[in-house]
Write a protein that holds these residues in place. Structure first.
Motif, mmCIF file in Angstrom:
data_model
loop_
_atom_site.group_PDB
_atom_site.id
_atom_site.type_symbol
_atom_site.label_atom_id
_atom_site.label_comp_id
_atom_site.label_asym_id
_atom_site.label_seq_id
_atom_site.Cartn_x
_atom_site.Cartn_y
_atom_site.Cartn_z
ATOM 1 N N UNK A 431 43.517 48.825 24.757
ATOM 2 C CA UNK A 431 43.166 49.609 25.953
ATOM 3 C C UNK A 431 44.351 50.448 26.422
ATOM 4 N N UNK A 432 45.555 49.923 26.276
ATOM 5 C CA UNK A 432 46.740 50.686 26.665
ATOM 6 C C UNK A 432 46.871 51.972 25.856
ATOM 7 N N UNK A 433 46.350 51.972 24.639
ATOM 8 C CA UNK A 433 46.406 53.172 23.800
ATOM 9 C C UNK A 433 45.200 54.079 24.034
ATOM 10 N N UNK A 434 44.328 53.706 24.971
ATOM 11 C CA UNK A 434 43.250 54.598 25.372
ATOM 12 C C UNK A 434 41.893 54.301 24.783
ATOM 13 N N UNK A 435 41.732 53.166 24.100
ATOM 14 C CA UNK A 435 40.426 52.768 23.560
ATOM 15 C C UNK A 435 39.825 51.719 24.497
ATOM 16 N N UNK A 436 38.570 51.895 24.856
ATOM 17 C CA UNK A 436 37.996 51.031 25.894
ATOM 18 C C UNK A 436 36.639 50.429 25.559
ATOM 19 N N UNK A 437 35.980 50.916 24.506
ATOM 20 C CA UNK A 437 34.661 50.383 24.143
ATOM 21 C C UNK A 437 34.780 49.569 22.867
ATOM 22 N N UNK A 438 34.392 48.291 22.929
ATOM 23 C CA UNK A 438 34.549 47.399 21.778
ATOM 24 C C UNK A 438 33.311 46.539 21.571
ATOM 25 N N UNK A 439 33.140 46.100 20.348
ATOM 26 C CA UNK A 439 32.319 44.932 20.059
ATOM 27 C C UNK A 439 33.032 44.156 18.954
ATOM 28 N N UNK A 440 32.600 42.936 18.716
ATOM 29 C CA UNK A 440 33.266 42.070 17.746
ATOM 30 C C UNK A 440 32.344 41.788 16.564
ATOM 31 N N UNK A 460 35.068 24.354 11.149
ATOM 32 C CA UNK A 460 35.932 24.207 12.327
ATOM 33 C C UNK A 460 36.548 25.552 12.718
ATOM 34 N N UNK A 461 37.027 26.292 11.710
ATOM 35 C CA UNK A 461 37.640 27.591 11.979
ATOM 36 C C UNK A 461 36.623 28.574 12.538
ATOM 37 N N UNK A 462 35.420 28.572 11.968
ATOM 38 C CA UNK A 462 34.372 29.485 12.429
ATOM 39 C C UNK A 462 33.963 29.165 13.866
ATOM 40 N N UNK A 463 33.855 27.882 14.187
ATOM 41 C CA UNK A 463 33.476 27.485 15.547
ATOM 42 C C UNK A 463 34.534 27.913 16.552
ATOM 43 N N UNK A 464 35.813 27.820 16.176
ATOM 44 C CA UNK A 464 36.896 28.224 17.078
ATOM 45 C C UNK A 464 36.848 29.727 17.343
ATOM 46 N N UNK A 465 36.627 30.512 16.300
ATOM 47 C CA UNK A 465 36.520 31.958 16.472
ATOM 48 C C UNK A 465 35.298 32.319 17.316
ATOM 49 N N UNK A 466 34.197 31.621 17.086
ATOM 50 C CA UNK A 466 32.972 31.861 17.857
ATOM 51 C C UNK A 466 33.220 31.617 19.338
ATOM 52 N N UNK A 467 33.926 30.538 19.661
ATOM 53 C CA UNK A 467 34.195 30.205 21.063
ATOM 54 C C UNK A 467 35.066 31.272 21.722
ATOM 55 N N UNK A 468 36.097 31.742 20.984
ATOM 56 C CA UNK A 468 36.967 32.793 21.528
ATOM 57 C C UNK A 468 36.188 34.083 21.737
ATOM 58 N N UNK A 469 35.320 34.411 20.793
ATOM 59 C CA UNK A 469 34.521 35.636 20.901
ATOM 60 C C UNK A 469 33.561 35.552 22.075
ATOM 61 N N UNK A 470 32.929 34.401 22.237
ATOM 62 C CA UNK A 470 31.968 34.232 23.333
ATOM 63 C C UNK A 470 32.658 34.399 24.689
ATOM 64 N N UNK A 471 33.876 33.873 24.814
ATOM 65 C CA UNK A 471 34.582 33.950 26.093
ATOM 66 C C UNK A 471 34.988 35.385 26.425
ATOM 67 N N UNK A 472 35.147 36.228 25.399
ATOM 68 C CA UNK A 472 35.546 37.619 25.648
ATOM 69 C C UNK A 472 34.462 38.402 26.369
ATOM 70 N N UNK A 473 33.195 37.954 26.240
ATOM 71 C CA UNK A 473 32.090 38.656 26.864
ATOM 72 C C UNK A 473 31.612 39.873 26.090
ATOM 73 N N UNK A 474 32.218 40.158 24.947
ATOM 74 C CA UNK A 474 31.820 41.312 24.143
ATOM 75 C C UNK A 474 30.657 40.949 23.224
ATOM 76 N N UNK A 475 29.890 41.953 22.841
ATOM 77 C CA UNK A 475 28.824 41.731 21.869
ATOM 78 C C UNK A 475 29.429 41.250 20.558
ATOM 79 N N UNK A 476 28.744 40.315 19.906
ATOM 80 C CA UNK A 476 29.229 39.742 18.648
ATOM 81 C C UNK A 476 28.181 39.943 17.564
ATOM 82 N N UNK A 477 28.596 40.555 16.457
ATOM 83 C CA UNK A 477 27.713 40.832 15.329
ATOM 84 C C UNK A 477 28.103 39.928 14.170
#
Length: 662
Positions: A431-440, A460-477
């Motif tokens: 965002x500091x570089x000027x990009x503001x629209x994201x999805x994961x 285990x690794x996939x579940x950890x990434x899923x949890x971090x992605x969910x907390x970000x609030x961004x759409x996840x594909x």
């Protein structure tokens, strides 16, 4: 008097009866223009598909993703028919739909010219107006070979089809021709007589008639190796686009015009930022002074943010013994993407394609305690990858690149928290570089044999990434099968100013490399434990991110990133000393400033500064000198006169420090 048996089908969520022998189009009441195909039991079908008892039928509209793909596939057939009518010697390759369009490959004696494309497009319009009907029929392998005896590339595809209908080692897009379990040929039938006008080996489905192609345009032609291999003949590929309306096509063509204006390769030359000298080689960029300034500022800001977040900087060499990549597994899984080895001291050395194995050696160079974890190692590391010549593209696909590469070593208990804070850090910096629209995008393993490690570790690794992605609030594909061979990953997909999506940062969890390198730390209870390794490239590479930003801003970088932040433009030679004094005041505050003391007239100097997309132009004439002021001209054309020098300096400095866009 006998009655006609009925079929029970599911349509629009409710079960209903239709007459035996009904087609999908009849059941849907489709007009063949808005609803142009059907999804039956999850499979795309022509409207002429004859339904069976119990079928679940859904409409496919022309403006949907599936509808556009079907329409573009049909347009590819129309183009191929037109080519073979105009160039009877042309042999057919493959013709799939692709994002925003379609293509078809042809074996012809000479490359197509722009005039050839005009002729082909004209003939396509005639075929569309004729309303030829697409008609599907099933054929055996032998029947297909007999009918297509004069098409050597089609015969080759038939030979590659396995018993299940899967295509072995074929060209990308070949599944639209011979995938799906049975061979089918599509005939283009004359609207009046019903006689075949042209045919192609194809899986389908297709539009009801050629008339249902509202808007299309041929874009360009170029060479393409058969089945993507340089060992095979080079065919001529014609690209086209097709849309559900002329309005949609016009929107797309305008988008392409804007994208062309923003092409970072063109901007790089116009703004004197970088080049790709032939003497160095394909995919290897050199940065000119102005490009070097932008790159330096990008790196310096990133370094500062990493220091504030507890990263430690390391540095590793550009080459290494091949044994290092045997241990990491890259020679077994990644060798085709590495440059060939060079023999040194009787052994093979490789240009490094990634930094992680060397960072593992740094972690393992001495004993580690749990008190040191998480250990965050960071490097601007140059890596080299042997990208195929056909995919090398400016700065966004290169052979030599500098990654802003970090590897975090942590305990399993720390893993989820570290991933969450890491994803927040990545998004904030982008965002500091000027990009503001994201999805994961979450890339995981599939059932293929291209992955290493236990299923338990992957879960285990996939579940950890899923949890971090969910907390970000961004759409996840979901991206099944898209993981690296050693672990799952999250990719940050960013939208630019004109809506295009770029894959930027990646975050990968890896239990396997720590195991292969026998990395350990001493836990609080005195036992030796294996750390979790998190791979993270924030920009992807400096080069690629540079290209993305250049296109995002259309070359008009925000003041803090602009190679020249201000330029002094005197009305006459007598005003140069006044502007040099202003420039000294700006340089004292760290501003990159020039004074145009050339013999050009003032208006030309302004045009030159505008072409170079300089954020601030400081003009000075007699009144400005008398008032110890400047006239402020902004990049957008706005002008303010009589601004005191101190106020002008403060405005520029504040804009740079705040990283705002002007």
């Amino acid at each position: 008097m006998s009655t006609v048996p009925e079929l029970r089908i599911t349509l629009d969520g409710s079960e209903r009866a239709v007459a035996a022998g009904s087609t999908a189009g009849e059941a849907l009441g489709a007009d063949g223009r808005t609803v142009i195909a059907a999804r039956v039991g999850g499979e795309l079908r022509d409207l002429a598909y004859e339904l069976r008892d119990g079928d679940v039928v859904e409409p496919v509209e022309i403006g949907s993703d599936d509808g556009r793909a079907i329409m573009r596939h049909s347009a590819a057939h129309v183009m191929a028919q037109a080519v073979q009518e105009l160039f009877p010697e042309a042999k057919l390759g493959i013709g799939p739909p692709v994002e925003n369009g379609f293509y078809y490959d042809f074996d012809v004696e000479s490359p197509f010219t722009p005039d050839d494309l005009k002729r082909v497009e004209k003939r396509m319009r005639e075929i569309v107006k004729q309303g030829q009907r697409f008609s599907r029929r099933v054929v055996s392998d032998d029947e297909a070979r007999e009918e297509l005896a004069g098409e050597p590339y089609k015969l080759e595809l038939i030979g590659l089809k396995g018993g299940s209908g899967e295509v072995a080692d074929a060209a990308e897009g070949a599944d639209v021709e011979v995938g799906g379990g049975e061979l089918t040929i599509y005939d283009n039938l004359d609207a009046k007589s019903g006689e075949p006008c042209w045919k192609d080996l194809c899986r389908g489905p297709h539009l009801p008639t050629t008339r249902v192609i509202p808007a299309f345009k041929l874009m360009r032609s170029g060479g393409a190796y058969w089945r993507g291999s340089e060992k095979n003949p080079q065919l001529q590929r014609i690209y086209g686009t097709a849309w559900e309306s002329r309005e949609k096509q016009d929107e797309y063509l305008k988008f392409l015009e804007e994208a062309e204006k923003r092409d970072h390769r063109r901007l790089g030359a116009e703004l004197d930022l970088f080049s790709f000298p032939k003497e160095i080689g394909s995919g290897l960029a050199v940065f000119h002074p102005k490009g070097g300034v932008v790159r330096k500022v990008m790196e310096e800001y990133s370094r500062r943010r990493h220091e504030e977040s507890g990263y430690e900087f390391v540095n590793t060499p550009h080459i290494t013994k091949g044994t290092l990549y045997e241990v990491s597994g890259h020679l077994g899984w990644y060798k085709d993407d590495m440059f060939p080895p060079m023999e040194v001291d009787g052994g093979d050395y490789y240009l490094k394609p990634m930094n992680c194995p060397m960072h593992n050696l740094i972690f393992g160079a001495r004993g580690r305690s749990y008190r040191e974890l998480p250990l965050r190692l960071f490097e601007f590391g140059s890596v080299y990858r042997f990208e195929k010549s056909g995919v090398v593209h400016g700065l966004t696909r290169v052979r030599g690149m500098t990654q802003d590469d970090a590897h975090i070593y942590c305990t399993r208990e720390q893993m989820v928290g570290e991933l969450k804070s890491l994803l927040t850090f990545v998004l904030d910096l982008l965002r500091d570089y000027g990009l503001n629209e994201f999805y994961l995008e979450l890339s995981t393993r599939d059932d293929s044999d291209k992955f290493i490690g236990t299923q338990e570790d992957w879960d285990e690794a996939t579940a950890a990434l899923q949890e971090a992605a969910d907390e970000s609030g961004l759409d996840l594909v979901a991206d099944p099968g898209g993981a690296a061979f050693y672990g799952p990953k999250i990719s940050v997909q960013a939208k630019d100013a004109i809506g295009r999506t770029w894959q930027l940062s990646t975050i990968q969890v890896d239990f396997n490399q720590p195991k292969r390198f026998e990395l350990e730390y001493q836990a609080a209870d005195g036992t030796r434990q294996q750390p979790v390794m998190i791979h993270r490239a924030l920009f992807g590479s400096i080069e690629r991110f540079f290209g993305v930003l250049l296109e995002h801003y259309a070359g008009a970088m925000p003041p803090w990133l602009a190679p020249v932040q201000a330029v002094g433009i005197p009305i006459g030679e007598a005003h140069v000393p006044h502007l040099e004094r202003v420039a000294e005041a700006l340089r004292a505050k760290g501003i990159r400033v020039e004074v145009d003391a050339s013999a050009d007239r003032m208006q030309k100097k302004i045009r030159n500064a505008q072409k170079q997309k300089v954020p601030y132009m400081l003009l000075a004439g007699d009144d400005d000198v008398a008032k110890d002021a400047v006239s402020f001209r902004y990049r957008g054309g706005e002008q303010r006169n009589g601004i005191p020098i101190g106020e002008a300096v403060d405005e520029i400095v504040k804009a740079v420090e705040a990283r705002i866009q002007v």
